[in-house]
Design a protein around this motif. Sequence first.
Motif, mmCIF file in Angstrom:
data_model
loop_
_atom_site.group_PDB
_atom_site.id
_atom_site.type_symbol
_atom_site.label_atom_id
_atom_site.label_comp_id
_atom_site.label_asym_id
_atom_site.label_seq_id
_atom_site.Cartn_x
_atom_site.Cartn_y
_atom_site.Cartn_z
ATOM 1 N N UNK A 45 0.824 -1.214 0.000
ATOM 2 C CA UNK A 45 0.000 0.000 0.000
ATOM 3 C C UNK A 45 0.857 1.264 0.000
ATOM 4 N N UNK A 46 1.946 1.247 0.740
ATOM 5 C CA UNK A 46 2.849 2.400 0.771
ATOM 6 C C UNK A 46 3.479 2.626 -0.602
ATOM 7 N N UNK A 53 -1.687 5.868 -5.986
ATOM 8 C CA UNK A 53 -2.602 4.763 -6.260
ATOM 9 C C UNK A 53 -3.060 4.104 -4.960
ATOM 10 N N UNK A 54 -4.222 3.442 -5.056
ATOM 11 C CA UNK A 54 -4.734 2.605 -3.984
ATOM 12 C C UNK A 54 -4.925 1.194 -4.539
ATOM 13 N N UNK A 55 -5.135 0.250 -3.653
ATOM 14 C CA UNK A 55 -5.362 -1.125 -4.088
ATOM 15 C C UNK A 55 -6.488 -1.184 -5.115
ATOM 16 N N UNK A 76 -6.466 -11.354 -0.856
ATOM 17 C CA UNK A 76 -6.767 -10.152 -0.080
ATOM 18 C C UNK A 76 -6.951 -8.950 -1.005
ATOM 19 N N UNK A 77 -6.090 -8.848 -2.015
ATOM 20 C CA UNK A 77 -6.226 -7.739 -2.977
ATOM 21 C C UNK A 77 -7.577 -7.813 -3.675
ATOM 22 N N UNK A 78 -7.953 -9.013 -4.124
ATOM 23 C CA UNK A 78 -9.209 -9.181 -4.850
ATOM 24 C C UNK A 78 -10.418 -8.867 -3.971
ATOM 25 N N UNK A 79 -10.313 -9.211 -2.701
ATOM 26 C CA UNK A 79 -11.435 -8.955 -1.788
ATOM 27 C C UNK A 79 -11.533 -7.479 -1.402
#
Length: 321
Positions: A45-46, A53-55, A76-79
């Motif tokens: 994320x950093x 940008x964000x996830x 986790x990214x997909x969720x």
Amino acid sequence: MHTPIRIELPTLFGMNTVNAYLFLKPEPVLIDCGEQTEQSWKTLNKALAAHHLHINDLAKVIVTHAHVDHIGMAGKIAKESNKTEIWVSEYAYNWATNPQGMNEIRQGVIQEYLKLFPQLEGSPLQQMFNSAYKLMAAAWGDIPPEKIRKFTKDETLHFGQHEWQVIYAPGHCNHQTCFYQPNTQQLLSADMLLAVTPTPVIDVTLEPPYQREKSLHQMIASYQKFAQLEVSTVYPGHYTPFDNHREVITKQLNRITQRKTECLKHIKAGTHDFMALLEKLYGTNFNIPALPMLVGYLDLLASEDLIKAEKTDQGIKYFAV
């Protein structure tokens, strides 16, 4: 030329970090994504924030191979994201959709193989294997099935304002793909080409009936295929990018030949036991990668009819032919 942005993510395993590569245009795309740990999540994320940008801005995560340090955080990214798709190859698809089941199959094949060497039972090496398996399972999240997209080795992938060829590259594992851009001569090499020789893991065949692959044979064939490519820069799955891919390949092939020859020399001199061969080649403080490397050398020697394996009450013994 648009070069990928290297993001070093922490890993629970021996490489210290694993590389993810970010492409910004025409849409944000991430190649590999690290393990599902809090530290890795914060680091990713950093890194994205440094590019505003964000996830949720990621259009897709393209996975080179289904090892936890490259795919673990994909779920986790997909969720967390409304739109991010997880792209995996036809070879890694079963691992992406059923990681627990495939890992249990692989673990079963490994344990059956290790039974050939009774000396390993309860040994520190087997304990290290068991600990690594638990770490891996904890850091690998499930991916929502509706977010998974499958690509084939014959497809061309579009990211970073270029079209990338998919290159099937078994060896480190048999579900690994790399991505090559012929105009810019860039190669995203995953764990096929590293600054050090990658480990040919003890792997299972792609389809049932599941059996142990001869991974080092596959790795050598992939090296020979990659040596034919014209490459300006290699972006590896670990460590820093480099530009001397043929020199790296030659060095690593020579190293494999050297260690295989050393292995045969020890067998001819009277070292017939697997654990004794491990100590001869790697000393008493060897780690997990030493075991599959020795398995690979023995596979090569057997295929060249230089050794034979015999079952005894003390496990498999190896003799020169």
